[in-house]
Motif scaffolding. Structure first.
Motif: not given
Length: 152
Positions: A9-11, A23-28, A50-51, A56-57
């Motif tokens: 959640k923090e990330l 969710a969309k960016a990770a394909g989940l 995937k996450l 990216g951070n």
């Protein structure tokens, strides 16, 4: 140590993603991501990869560690170092390599016990140390660090 759900959640919040966008960016699916953030589900290593890519951070290795996959995290850290230096290695043997490195962290264990394992023998200045050499080093270490002596 924080729970994986808190870390995720923090990330996500640091990157400015809302749940739907991540969710969309990770394909989940969004419901699956919601369950991960609420601690109702545990991620798989594939999901963590995937996450990490979507966020990216954070590195994949750090997410593995946060989710409790310590061995995989260590393997990934080693693999990424090899990748950084463009070195080829057979990663199917990574667990074996990690175990050897763990045993070598303790000088006493390494010097006393290498003959009972498949670990490489200790060398000094290009010369393979004999049993007598290893015992001499252990004796010097005992004199240098009496406070670390085994309690009997």
């Amino acid at each position: 140590m924080k729970q994986f759900s808190e870390v995720l959640k923090e990330l996500r919040e640091e990157t400015g993603f809302n749940m739907t966008a991540l969710a969309k960016a990770a394909g989940l699916s969004r419901p699956y991501l919601s369950q991960l953030e609420s601690g109702k589900r545990n991620p798989t290593p594939d999901t963590l990869k995937k996450l990490a890519e979507a966020l990216g951070n954070v590195t994949y290795a750090n997410l593995l560690e946060s989710a409790g996959f310590q061995d995989l995290s260590e393997n990934e850290k080693i693999r990424s170092v090899y990748d950084d230096f463009d070195i080829d290695i057979d990663f199917s043997k990574m667990h074996e390599l990690t175990s050897t490195i763990e045993r070598m962290k303790d000088i006493k264990v390494f010097l006393e016990g290498h003959t009972a394992t498949d670990d490489p023998p200790p060398f000094y200045n290009g010369h393979k140390m004999t049993d007598q050499d290893r015992q001499r080093v252990l004796n010097v270490l005992k004199e240098l660090f009496p406070e670390y002596a085994d309690k009997e």
